[in-house]
Design an enzyme around this catalytic site. Structure first.
Site, short mmCIF file in Angstrom:
data_model
loop_
_atom_site.label_atom_id
_atom_site.label_comp_id
_atom_site.label_asym_id
_atom_site.label_seq_id
_atom_site.Cartn_x
_atom_site.Cartn_y
_atom_site.Cartn_z
N SER A 261 55.21 -155.68 55.83
CA SER A 261 55.21 -157.10 56.13
C SER A 261 54.78 -156.88 57.54
CB SER A 261 55.67 -156.81 55.23
OG SER A 261 54.66 -156.81 53.93
N LYS B 275 62.67 -165.17 56.70
CA LYS B 275 61.48 -164.93 56.08
C LYS B 275 62.36 -165.77 54.11
CE LYS B 275 58.13 -161.79 53.25
NZ LYS B 275 58.61 -159.87 53.87
N SER C 136 53.15 -159.38 54.12
CA SER C 136 54.07 -160.42 53.74
C SER C 136 54.47 -161.89 54.51
CB SER C 136 54.30 -159.39 52.58
OG SER C 136 55.58 -159.30 52.92
#
Lengths: 481, 485, 95
Positions: free
Chosen positions: B178, B79, B154
């Protein structure tokens, strides 16, 4: 109308650690800009702080020496504000739950001991340095350059109660605090170099009133003298404004050491809103009793305890004892001397008199001077033996300090040994008597005190080398026969 | 071969049936083919990946089979809020669009040490603020199951990359759901470990007291394998726990007999889509058949979790994001005639709407006069939420709920009303507030979009969560479904 | 709890966020709605409840006072939007 001044001081001291508060960067000064930096202290995205144990220990040490209560749990908080020298946009500090609270420091002003309350001692990190280009001051600079070498240096903030009643007291407090911090090895406490910094709050009120007047906060004082001067100016300003029926507005003012005045900031001051909240990247500090006790015992005798011991064991005056302990090295020097020669009062007089005067004039510490307790004791013993006079000893001391030579060498080189040879002295006495017939007459008429004058003349003739006791004895012999 | 799991591929790699270079090329080819539709990545580190793959292949040939770390040669996506030294790390924000970290996040170090091959940095909601990856300051990511739907957020890029087989596994971060919510929306497994299990050093902070890194994978076994790499005490993170770490693969036991599972009443009632509810009830039935005991549990404080979270997280974020000021790194506005103007314009140009909204909200909640009413109050309600969990875990081994109240929604469906978007985090937020471990795993479909089952455990009891999830997975085949692209 | 445009402007200033007129309008509305929603917490009795700052309570996490020299100071400076004399340059500071 009579006014009373009320002063409180907020002091920041850089802690004597090797590494920074929350990262491993060195705390050394004088490095090339931005070389003592790392991702953590420059606030790179994603970094986290880890607290330096030594910084906590030094803060606890300070808190103990200031007679504070060590809080069972203290919490780091973020103080949020924007400034380029603050890389994270917040300073890690302590707010609601500081490390220690409720202490005091004793100071001596004009022979009186005053107890100044300490509200709190807490830990925080220092900011970086800004260099303003194109002008000496921040205003008018075309741009500023930021160096983060200092960022993250551990600091303690010591907040006093508004117990200080004069600029003089404030200066004495700062000096005493500096001495204490040096004494316990927490901080080198040099205001000129910024390792010790101070902001002051001053207000003035009618004498006898229990309410506080409106205060102003003073910044930018870079020496003990500057603290006093800034407060003196501000005290006068407050008093005059109030006497004229005017009002003081609460503001931050900066001290200008070229004019010895203070001035407020131009324009409206933005009210600060630091939005403190518990630092989520750090966990509470909860010093257990064992840890605090270990620090306390490693701390050894505190200055105040040492002072009391000097008074009790060595029968020193409270003033002499206070002066001796105000620097650890001085007190150590004194104690080493006393071990060698049990004449504490005489030793104290020498240290606080001629020795201290010499050091002060040259801005030296006793450690920096080329002088040992053995030498001072030797000097005193030579006086006792009558080898030199007390007066000559003073000259010898200065020579020893200046040259670094031994006491014996200095005396031998300058031929300053005491004249104790009776034959030589008799001749000198006889010539002195011959030169002062008037005084001899007065003596014979019964004014025997005039002998002091005659001893003085003998000393003058021998450039102070005559053994005064012997000179006195011979004079009497010669006059009485 | 890019469709396979890490544990399957490990077998092929160790037995030299395939090489890591072949595998990495297959993944990169897949990226070339589908990335135009999915847009899961911010950066693809093609050359670096091939270099790492080569190194992995020689490691495999040099080491005895038993000593080859399981992830050696396996392509992984990181990420884009985890710092990679020398590799662009943007947090999907314009303000960091040019940021090259001078250091590696601890998890990146661990992943590298484990021999995995980093193929790229995955897209996300800017600064991890969002539930759809629509808030990426760079570009949106599309749900591989239905390109009209969001991948969740997210960690939307990570979840979409795993689902689209554009990597074998991925890391995500979870502040209020997330990892789990995008895992649910993309039909993959996502696990948020106990707060403190995985070092946050190098994870670009959103809300420090809630953020936690975890895996996104194709099945529970891979989750356990990646967990074994990620977890562990880190002296660089003061909130990282110094506790012994179990071997999570040993927790993969197909057995839930007499396991006491509390299903959360408040998360199976109002506001939950009927089809989601039906899938969860089916999953409960399945677990019951397998020998677990399912009992309803009430968590009354959950009603307040969203409000609590949306005060605490923005408050911490408002402070965490103060460092993006144009002084040290990242974007600096050209309109910068003086310092204040530079601050205002840099932050105006660099941050997107959601980030600004949360900075505003958090600054307000901490500001003079409002701290007690909002921030402090929220911290106290956080205690109440924790107490609800403490009570529940006195009786139950794990808790169960849907991961999200709905399947993946369509683009733009919730952007106009931030509050509606916030409320959709109801099932995941309470877990972060209490710092607990929780997994999301596929348990059904609705309108061809996946549904996620959430299993929550006691603090530091990741093992029971993994066991329950593994058992469910072994006895269903939802995780074997692959989207057509 | 409704917040005013003036509140929004004040908070934006505290946060050093430049906002357009439209954003100020929008945030005034949206923040009011969110804070209104968050206002529901007020009815909860938390009189004897301690605040939770950390979900997993810990204390005394400390490191030894040891210097670790960073090898990447140049990489840190390389990210500077403006550099001069090995320092970070910022435009003039007007308070």
């Amino acid at each position: 109308m009579s006014y009373e001044t009320v002063i409180g001081l907020e002091t920041h001291a850089q802690l004597a650690t090797e590494s920074k508060m929350f990262c491993g960067c060195p705390t050394k000064f004088g490095a090339k800009p931005n070389t003592n930096i790392c991702p953590v202290c420059t606030g790179q995205p994603g970094v986290l702080p880890v607290t330096n144990k030594k910084a906590i220990e030094l803060a606890i040490k300070t808190a103990i020496a200031l007679n504070c209560k060590i809080e069972p749990q203290s919490v780091f908080a973020r103080k949020n504000y924007f400034y380029p020298d603050l890389p994270k946009g917040y300073q890690v500090s302590q707010y609601e739950l500081p490390l220690a609270t409720n202490g005091h420091l004793e100071i001596e002003v004009g022979g009186n001991i005053r107890k100044i309350g300490i509200i709190r001692v807490h830990l925080e990190e220092d900011a970086g340095k800004s260099i303003h280009q194109g002008a000496g001051r921040i205003l008018g600079s075309a741009s500023s350059l930021i160096d983060y070498n200092r960022t993250g240096t551990p600091l303690i903030e010591i907040v006093s109660e508004p117990d200080i009643r004069s600029p003089k007291e404030a200066a004495v407090f700062m000096q005493a605090l500096a001495n204490l911090l040096q004494y316990i090895g927490v901080c080198d406490a040099k205001m000129e170099e910024g390792s010790l910094r101070c902001d002051a709050n001053l207000s003035v009120r009618e004498r006898g009133s229990s309410e506080f007047g409106v205060r102003t906060e003073l910044k930018n004082m870079n020496s003990f003298k500057a603290v006093e001067k800034a407060l003196l100016f501000e005290e006068k300003r407050h008093t005059e404004v109030l006497a004229d029926g005017g009002k003081i507005s609460q503001e931050t003012r900066f001290f200008d050491d070229t004019t010895n005045t203070t001035h407020g900031m131009r324009g409206k001051e933005e009210a600060h809103d630091y939005r403190y909240f518990p630092e989520p990247d750090l966990v509470p500090v909860a010093p257990d009793k064992k840890w605090v006790e270990a620090i306390r015992s490693a701390l050894g005798e505190l200055p105040e305890e040492r002072k009391n011991r000097f008074i009790a064991n060595h029968r020193l005056s409270s003033n002499d004892a206070f002066l001796l302990i105000s620097q650890r090295a001085t007190a150590d020097f004194f104690e080493e001397c006393v071990i060698l020669l049990n004449k504490p009062k005489i030793i104290a007089n020498w240290i606080l008199g001629d020795l201290q005067a010499y050091l002060n004039a040259r801005n030296l510490t006793i450690k920096q001077a080329n002088f040992s307790p053995v030498q001072l004791v030797e000097l005193i013993q030579l006086i006792d033996k009558g080898t030199i006079s007390g007066k000559i000893a003073k000259t010898v001391l200065i020579k020893v300090l200046e040259t670094g030579n031994s006491v014996k060498d200095v005396i031998a080189e300058s031929g300053m040994t005491q004249m104790s040879d009776e034959g030589t002295l008799v001749k000198i006495v006889q010539s002195v008597l011959a030169a002062n017939p008037k005084q001899v007459e007065q003596y014979k008429a019964g004014k025997t005190t005039i002998i002091a004058f005659l001893v003085g003349q003998v000393m003058k003739e021998t450039k102070g080398r005559a053994n005064p006791g012997l000179a006195n004895k011979i004079l009497k012999q010669e006059l009485d026969t | 071969m890019n469709k396979k799991t890490a544990h399957e591929l490990n077998n092929l790699l160790v037995n030299k049936k395939i090489s890591s270079v072949e595998l990495t090329k297959a993944v990169l080819d897949r990226i070339d083919k589908t990335e135009g539709k999915v847009q899961a990545y911010v950066t693809v580190t093609r050359e670096d990946a091939l270099k790492q793959a080569k190194a992995a292949d020689s490691r495999i040939s040099e080491l005895p089979d038993t000593r080859i770390p399981l992830l050696t040669g396996i392509p992984i996506a990181i990420k884009d809020n985890m710092c990679t030294k020398g590799v662009l790390t943007t947090c999907s924000s314009k303000i960091l669009a040019n940021y090259i970290p001078p250091y590696n996040a601890t998890v990146v170090e661990k992943i590298k040490a484990a021999g995995a091959v980093i193929v790229g940095k995955a897209n996300m909601d800017e600064f991890a603020m969002g539930s759809s990856t629509e808030n990426s300051g760079l570009h949106p990511t599309y749900n591989p199951w239905d390109l009209e739907r969001v991948p969740g957020g997210s960690s939307g890029g990570s979840a979409a990359a795993v689902a689209a087989n554009e990597c074998i596994l991925a890391t995500g971060s979870d502040t209020g759901g997330s990892i789990r919510q995008p895992a649910s929306f993309c039909g993959v497994v996502g696990f948020k470990p106990t707060y403190g299990r995985v070092s946050r050093y190098g994870l670009i902070a959103f809300a420090s007291s809630l953020d936690q890194i975890g895996p996104l994978t194709k099945d529970v076994t891979d989750t356990a394998i990646l967990m074994n790499v990620l977890v562990g005490y880190d002296p660089k993170d003061s909130t990282s726990v110094n506790q012994p770490v179990p071997d999570y693969q040993k927790a993969l036991i197909d057995n839930v007999k007499n396991l006491k599972i509390g299903y959360i009443k408040e998360l199976l009632g109002q506001g939950i889509d009927q089809e989601v509810k039906a899938s969860i009830e089916q999953a409960m039935k399945k677990l019951e058949e397998l020998g677990a005991k399912l009992i309803e549990v009430s968590m009354p404080s959950f009603e307040h979790a969203v409000a609590t979270y949306y005060l605490i997280a923005p408050a911490e974020a408002s402070s965490n994001l103060a460092r993006y000021d144009g002084v040290k790194f990242g974007h600096r506005s050209k309109e910068a005639k003086d310092l204040l103007t530079m601050y205002y314009n840099t932050r105006r140009e660099g941050f997107g709407a959601e980030v600004k909204r949360r900075i505003m909200l958090g600054t307000y909640a901490l500001s003079a006069g409002y701290y007690d009413a909002y921030y402090l109050k929220a911290l106290k309600v956080r205690t109440l939420i924790k107490q609800d969990f403490d009570r529940a875990f006195m009786k139950y081994d794990v808790l169960l709920s849907p991961t999200a109240p709905s399947i993946a929604f369509k683009f733009g469906e919730k952007t106009a009303d931030p509050l509606a978007m916030y409320i959709s985090d109801i099932a995941t937020i309470p877990i972060n507030l209490a710092g607990l471990p929780a997994i999301s795993l596929p348990c059904g479909f609705s309108k061809k979009a996946p549904i996620g089952l959430q299993i929550i455990g006691r603090a530091f009891d990741e093992e029971t969560v993994l066991r329950a999830a593994f058992t469910y997975e072994q006895n269903t085949d939802w995780h074997k479904q692959i989207p057509e692209l | 709890m409704a917040i005013t445009k003036k509140d929004v402007e004040h908070v934006a200033k505290l946060a050093r966020l430049g906002l357009s007129e439209e954003e100020i309008e929008l945030f005034t509305r949206q923040l009011s709605a969110i804070l209104d929603f968050a206002g529901s917490l007020q009815k909860l009795d938390t009189k004897n409840i301690l605040p939770t700052s950390h979900a997993i309570p810990m204390k005394n996490v400390l490191r030894e006072d040891k210097v670790v020299t960073c090898q990447n100071t140049e990489d840190i400076l390389a990210n500077a939007p403006a550099e001069e004399d090995h320092m970070f340059r910022v435009p003039r500071i007007i308070e």
